[in-house]
Design an enzyme around this catalytic site. Sequence first.
Site, PDB file in Angstrom:
ATOM      1  N   ASN A 220       9.709 -26.924 -12.116  1.00  0.00           N
ATOM      2  CA  ASN A 220      10.452 -26.533 -13.322  1.00  0.00           C
ATOM      3  C   ASN A 220      11.952 -26.733 -13.147  1.00  0.00           C
ATOM      4  O   ASN A 220      12.544 -26.178 -12.204  1.00  0.00           O
ATOM      5  CB  ASN A 220      10.216 -25.049 -13.601  1.00  0.00           C
ATOM      6  CG  ASN A 220       8.874 -24.774 -14.211  1.00  0.00           C
ATOM      7  OD1 ASN A 220       7.972 -25.600 -14.152  1.00  0.00           O
ATOM      8  ND2 ASN A 220       8.719 -23.599 -14.791  1.00  0.00           N
TER       9      ASN A 220
ATOM     10  N   HIS B 149      15.981 -18.564 -10.596  1.00  0.00           N
ATOM     11  CA  HIS B 149      16.464 -19.195 -11.824  1.00  0.00           C
ATOM     12  C   HIS B 149      17.992 -19.253 -11.866  1.00  0.00           C
ATOM     13  O   HIS B 149      18.663 -18.434 -11.253  1.00  0.00           O
ATOM     14  CB  HIS B 149      15.955 -18.417 -13.043  1.00  0.00           C
ATOM     15  CG  HIS B 149      14.478 -18.532 -13.229  1.00  0.00           C
ATOM     16  ND1 HIS B 149      13.608 -17.511 -12.936  1.00  0.00           N
ATOM     17  CD2 HIS B 149      13.722 -19.566 -13.659  1.00  0.00           C
ATOM     18  CE1 HIS B 149      12.364 -17.909 -13.183  1.00  0.00           C
ATOM     19  NE2 HIS B 149      12.402 -19.150 -13.626  1.00  0.00           N
ATOM     20  N   GLY B 150      18.505 -20.213 -12.618  1.00  0.00           N
ATOM     21  CA  GLY B 150      19.938 -20.265 -12.880  1.00  0.00           C
ATOM     22  C   GLY B 150      20.711 -21.154 -11.924  1.00  0.00           C
ATOM     23  O   GLY B 150      20.141 -21.873 -11.091  1.00  0.00           O
TER      24      GLY B 150
ATOM     25  N   ASP C  17       7.010 -21.695 -21.721  1.00  0.00           N
ATOM     26  CA  ASP C  17       7.566 -21.270 -20.429  1.00  0.00           C
ATOM     27  C   ASP C  17       7.801 -19.756 -20.455  1.00  0.00           C
ATOM     28  O   ASP C  17       8.421 -19.233 -21.393  1.00  0.00           O
ATOM     29  CB  ASP C  17       8.903 -22.020 -20.236  1.00  0.00           C
ATOM     30  CG  ASP C  17       9.473 -21.874 -18.852  1.00  0.00           C
ATOM     31  OD1 ASP C  17       8.695 -21.666 -17.899  1.00  0.00           O
ATOM     32  OD2 ASP C  17      10.711 -22.014 -18.705  1.00  0.00           O
ATOM     33  N   HIS C  18       7.324 -19.053 -19.464  1.00  0.00           N
ATOM     34  CA  HIS C  18       7.527 -17.602 -19.331  1.00  0.00           C
ATOM     35  C   HIS C  18       7.093 -16.803 -20.558  1.00  0.00           C
ATOM     36  O   HIS C  18       7.855 -15.955 -21.059  1.00  0.00           O
ATOM     37  CB  HIS C  18       8.995 -17.277 -19.006  1.00  0.00           C
ATOM     38  CG  HIS C  18       9.415 -17.742 -17.647  1.00  0.00           C
ATOM     39  ND1 HIS C  18       9.041 -17.108 -16.486  1.00  0.00           N
ATOM     40  CD2 HIS C  18      10.159 -18.807 -17.259  1.00  0.00           C
ATOM     41  CE1 HIS C  18       9.541 -17.751 -15.442  1.00  0.00           C
ATOM     42  NE2 HIS C  18      10.208 -18.794 -15.882  1.00  0.00           N
TER      43      HIS C  18
ATOM     44  N   HIS D 173       9.002 -22.584  -9.907  1.00  0.00           N
ATOM     45  CA  HIS D 173      10.055 -22.311 -10.897  1.00  0.00           C
ATOM     46  C   HIS D 173      11.394 -22.331 -10.180  1.00  0.00           C
ATOM     47  O   HIS D 173      11.458 -22.357  -8.961  1.00  0.00           O
ATOM     48  CB  HIS D 173       9.829 -20.930 -11.529  1.00  0.00           C
ATOM     49  CG  HIS D 173       8.773 -20.920 -12.578  1.00  0.00           C
ATOM     50  ND1 HIS D 173       9.062 -20.736 -13.903  1.00  0.00           N
ATOM     51  CD2 HIS D 173       7.443 -21.105 -12.497  1.00  0.00           C
ATOM     52  CE1 HIS D 173       7.939 -20.796 -14.593  1.00  0.00           C
ATOM     53  NE2 HIS D 173       6.930 -21.018 -13.766  1.00  0.00           N
TER      54      HIS D 173
END
Length: 326
Positions: free
Chosen positions: A271, A192-193, A96-97, A228
């Site tokens: 994701n 994200h987060g 991932d990433h 994502h």
Amino acid sequence: MADTVSYKELGFVNTREMFKKAMKDGYAVPAYNFNNMEQLQAILTACVKSRSPVILQVSKGARDYANATLLRWMGRGALEMMKELGQGVPVALHLDHGDSFELCKSCIDCGFSSVMIDASSKPFDENVALTKKVVDYARPRDVSVEGELGVLAGIEEHVSSEKSHYTNPSDVEDFVKKTGVDSLAISIGTSHGAYKFKLKPGESVPPLRFDILEEVEKRIPGFPIVLHGASSVLTSYIDMINKYGGKMEGAAGIPEEQLRKAAKSAVCKINIDSDGRLVMTAMIRKVFAEKPGEFDPRKYLGPAREELVKMYMDKNEKVLGSAGRY
Ligand code: G3H
Ligand code: 13P
Ligand code: ZN
């Protein structure tokens, strides 16, 4: 590198067939991150129980935390465990990433079946050049490659951007053609987060930019798209965290109905990491609050693992639509 091995010898699969079937049948394959044994056990157990394909995701941060060698052996171990359970499901081991060619190469050489090269913060031509370099290494080894166009906002250690930049649909055709990637992550309003939106009182979460997604689909019909930053930041777990001594005010995620809609489109991979982190934290806090004398990690990680299985099964069944496909 101690040993070079192809994922095929280990029993992993790349993502190509997974995505072909997901595209045809209108669902998304879950990509769940793991950093430790309990998360890995829960992901595999949930996906075997719900008969869902799964992409096990390892981030650079996970490799640094758990040790790259240990992590890949854990991935192999999980696959062996699944074989023993009988009735396996397709499992991909995915970086991932990935942020460099060297990192992607190292993962490919040690048994990953899929890698992401995330050069999305670089100018278009540099993104193309680095992504193509990874594809050129991965292709002869039959490893699938995910690229990214557009930038997601986020505050994770290795994924850091103040502001998101939506994917420009007019770039996608050129990018896919020039790089030869197998799937493309795009930015349509996820991030994200656990704090995806800064909401004022009374405001609700803004909808994802489905108009951009539709435009992308028109430019590259039938091409697998990745989302994502797709945790829903479920309020039941946020409430539990806050009830048992935590402090997570203003946490908000992507509503499940929007993910369901995305999963029926060309979005073939979704994701999810933060939702798993929240479940673990909520359950561990609960045990500690209710049994302050508890000191056996199995007694607080065990309930967290059980709850994780339920949450992942729920995602597969009710959100991604990946349950019951194998
Ligand atoms: O997209 C980022 C994933 O949630 C991984 O996060 O770099 O903190 O392991 P991490
Ligand atoms: P979340 O933080 O929304 O779970 O996103 C995870 C992710 O995109 C991993 O690559
Ligand atoms: Zn991500």
